[in-house]
Design a protein around this motif. Structure first.
Motif, short mmCIF file in Angstrom:
data_model
loop_
_atom_site.label_atom_id
_atom_site.label_comp_id
_atom_site.label_asym_id
_atom_site.label_seq_id
_atom_site.Cartn_x
_atom_site.Cartn_y
_atom_site.Cartn_z
N MET A 1 63.43 17.20 -31.26
CA MET A 1 62.56 17.88 -30.31
C MET A 1 62.31 17.11 -29.01
N PRO A 2 62.27 15.76 -29.02
CA PRO A 2 62.08 15.04 -27.74
C PRO A 2 63.15 15.37 -26.69
N TYR A 3 64.29 15.88 -27.12
CA TYR A 3 65.37 16.22 -26.19
C TYR A 3 65.29 17.69 -25.76
N PHE A 4 64.30 18.41 -26.30
CA PHE A 4 64.08 19.81 -25.95
C PHE A 4 62.58 20.06 -25.82
N LYS A 5 61.96 19.28 -24.94
CA LYS A 5 60.49 19.24 -24.85
C LYS A 5 59.87 20.58 -24.50
N ASP A 6 60.58 21.41 -23.75
CA ASP A 6 60.02 22.69 -23.33
C ASP A 6 60.32 23.83 -24.29
N ALA A 7 61.02 23.54 -25.38
CA ALA A 7 61.43 24.58 -26.32
C ALA A 7 60.43 24.71 -27.47
N ASP A 8 60.37 25.89 -28.03
CA ASP A 8 59.55 26.16 -29.20
C ASP A 8 60.24 25.53 -30.41
N PRO A 9 59.54 24.70 -31.20
CA PRO A 9 60.17 24.08 -32.39
C PRO A 9 60.81 25.09 -33.33
N ALA A 10 60.20 26.27 -33.44
CA ALA A 10 60.77 27.30 -34.31
C ALA A 10 62.11 27.79 -33.76
N ILE A 11 62.22 27.86 -32.44
CA ILE A 11 63.47 28.29 -31.81
C ILE A 11 64.56 27.25 -32.04
N VAL A 12 64.21 25.98 -31.88
CA VAL A 12 65.18 24.90 -32.09
C VAL A 12 65.67 24.90 -33.54
N ALA A 13 64.73 25.10 -34.48
CA ALA A 13 65.10 25.14 -35.91
C ALA A 13 66.03 26.32 -36.19
N SER A 14 65.74 27.46 -35.57
CA SER A 14 66.58 28.65 -35.75
C SER A 14 67.99 28.40 -35.21
N ALA A 15 68.06 27.71 -34.07
CA ALA A 15 69.35 27.41 -33.46
C ALA A 15 70.16 26.45 -34.33
N VAL A 16 69.52 25.40 -34.83
CA VAL A 16 70.21 24.45 -35.71
C VAL A 16 70.72 25.17 -36.96
N LYS A 17 69.88 26.06 -37.50
CA LYS A 17 70.27 26.80 -38.70
C LYS A 17 71.50 27.65 -38.45
N ARG A 18 71.55 28.31 -37.29
CA ARG A 18 72.73 29.12 -36.95
C ARG A 18 73.99 28.27 -36.93
N TYR A 19 73.88 27.11 -36.28
CA TYR A 19 75.05 26.24 -36.17
C TYR A 19 75.46 25.65 -37.52
N LYS A 20 74.48 25.30 -38.34
CA LYS A 20 74.81 24.75 -39.67
C LYS A 20 75.47 25.81 -40.54
N GLU A 21 74.93 27.01 -40.50
CA GLU A 21 75.45 28.08 -41.36
C GLU A 21 76.88 28.46 -41.01
N GLN A 22 77.26 28.37 -39.73
CA GLN A 22 78.62 28.74 -39.37
C GLN A 22 79.55 27.52 -39.30
N GLY A 23 79.04 26.35 -39.72
CA GLY A 23 79.88 25.15 -39.81
C GLY A 23 80.29 24.57 -38.49
N SER A 24 79.42 24.68 -37.48
CA SER A 24 79.78 24.18 -36.15
C SER A 24 79.78 22.67 -36.05
N TYR A 25 78.87 22.01 -36.79
CA TYR A 25 78.79 20.56 -36.73
C TYR A 25 79.88 19.93 -37.60
N ALA A 26 80.72 19.09 -37.01
CA ALA A 26 81.75 18.39 -37.78
C ALA A 26 81.06 17.42 -38.75
N SER A 27 81.57 17.33 -39.97
CA SER A 27 80.97 16.45 -40.97
C SER A 27 81.43 15.01 -40.84
N ASP A 28 82.50 14.78 -40.08
CA ASP A 28 82.95 13.42 -39.79
C ASP A 28 83.68 13.44 -38.45
N PRO A 29 83.97 12.27 -37.87
CA PRO A 29 84.50 12.23 -36.50
C PRO A 29 86.00 12.49 -36.35
#
Length: 337
Positions: A266-294
């Motif tokens: 959240m410190p990197y998205f100070k003007d955002a609603d925490p619920a919105i940020v959580a929803s966004a992370v959830k979307r990305y996690k569910e569709q496998g956007s974050y690489a699990s290793d480099p």
């Protein structure tokens, strides 16, 4: 052995031991190596990077990372080539463009952060039964020509039988940093947006997510950490430490919930609603956007080449090993537990 030889051997051994001890203690000495990092955008799509910063993983590795946002792939690559930044987080296609131009100082990809497109298709109107055919004849606010969002978007449209040049009124003259505000002010019926902007617009009633380009376009080495060969040669330990920190963060995101990740970044998205940020992370996690290793996967790399070729941006096939150095990612996976 003569006494002076024994003394000389003892001194050499002592110096080697002292050197090893100093190296081992460098991370705890408070003397951090500065790394200037440029990110192509500030987005929840890069959550593992902010986790690495928030959890002090870079500091654990002996680094002081100075982060700056250099909006747009072209601007980020320019900053890297002109030595304004040391490491860039940007689409892998930019390194291919530099390679195709015949640079003497090849830009090498060292660690992958995301493995799908990060944009979502938003409609200005609420569509309860969306069909890709709804885009035909519409005004589409697109991304920069030659950038990964636009190319992945066009790849998806063509997959669904839509010719972006003939079936749409495609707008591409809006700067990357201003696309969201242009849509909010009334430009376009459809737009590609990253999170958390997409969720913010949904909350405000300015648009509605109807599809994910990340799901539709498949796995790609979408956003990658890269540096010039000259920097890597001179700073191998630094690049390894950097990659280690990213891998630690990737593991953390894998093992924690969207809500926990959102709270940490959240410190990197100070003007955002925490619920919105959580929803966004959830979307990305569910569709496998974050690489699990480099590690950059060869199948994903070949798919990237396919997307570039279809967009008319690939002058020649660029083999994975030509501009990808796997050694840092492999070492990180071996050392970081």
């Amino acid at each position: 052995m003569k006494p002076y030889r024994r003394l000389a051997s003892f001194l050499v051994a002592s110096m080697l031991l002292l050197s090893m001890l100093l190296s081992a203690c460098s991370k705890d000495s408070g003397e951090l190596t500065k790394v200037r990092l440029g990110e192509v955008a500030r987005t929840v799509f890069y959550a593992p990077q902010y986790v690495a910063l928030a959890n002090d993983y870079f500091k654990e590795e002996g680094l002081q990372v100075e982060l700056q946002t250099t909006a747009g792939g072209d601007k980020t690559m320019t900053a890297l080539l002109s030595n304004v930044i040391d490491i860039a987080l940007v689409g892998a296609e930019t390194s291919i463009y530099v390679y195709q131009q015949g640079s003497d100082d090849v830009v090498m990809n060292v660690a992958q952060l995301t493995q799908t497109d990060g944009t979502f298709l938003m409609s200005r109107e609420k569509l309860d039964d969306f069909s890709w055919d709804d885009l035909k004849g519409s005004v589409f606010l697109g991304q920069r020509k030659g950038g990964m969002p636009q190319m992945a978007g066009e790849f998806t449209l063509k997959k669904h039988g839509i010719d972006p040049k003939k079936d749409l009124e495609l707008i591409q003259n809006v700067d990357f940093a201003n696309i969201a505000s242009a849509f909010a002010s009334g430009t376009g019926q459809f737009v590609q947006l990253f999170e958390p902007q997409a969720s913010i617009f949904e909350q405000e009633g300015k648009g509605y997510v109807v599809a994910s380009f990340g799901v539709e376009s498949g796995k790609l080495p979408y956003t990658v950490y890269m540096a010039k060969s000259s920097y890597i040669i001179k700073n191998k330990d630094t690049v390894q430490q950097f990659t280690n920190a990213i891998y630690k963060a990737q593991q953390w995101v894998e093992q924690h919930s969207a809500e926990e990740t959102a709270a940490l970044i959240m410190p990197y998205f100070k003007d955002a609603d925490p619920a919105i940020v959580a929803s966004a992370v959830k979307r990305y996690k569910e569709q496998g956007s974050y690489a699990s290793d480099p590690t950059l996967d060869e199948q994903e790399w070949n798919h990237l080449l396919e997307v570039l070729d279809q967009a008319g941006e690939l002058k020649q096939k660029v083999e994975l090993h030509s501009i990808v150095d796997h050694s840092f990612a492999e070492q990180a996976k071996a050392d970081v537990k």
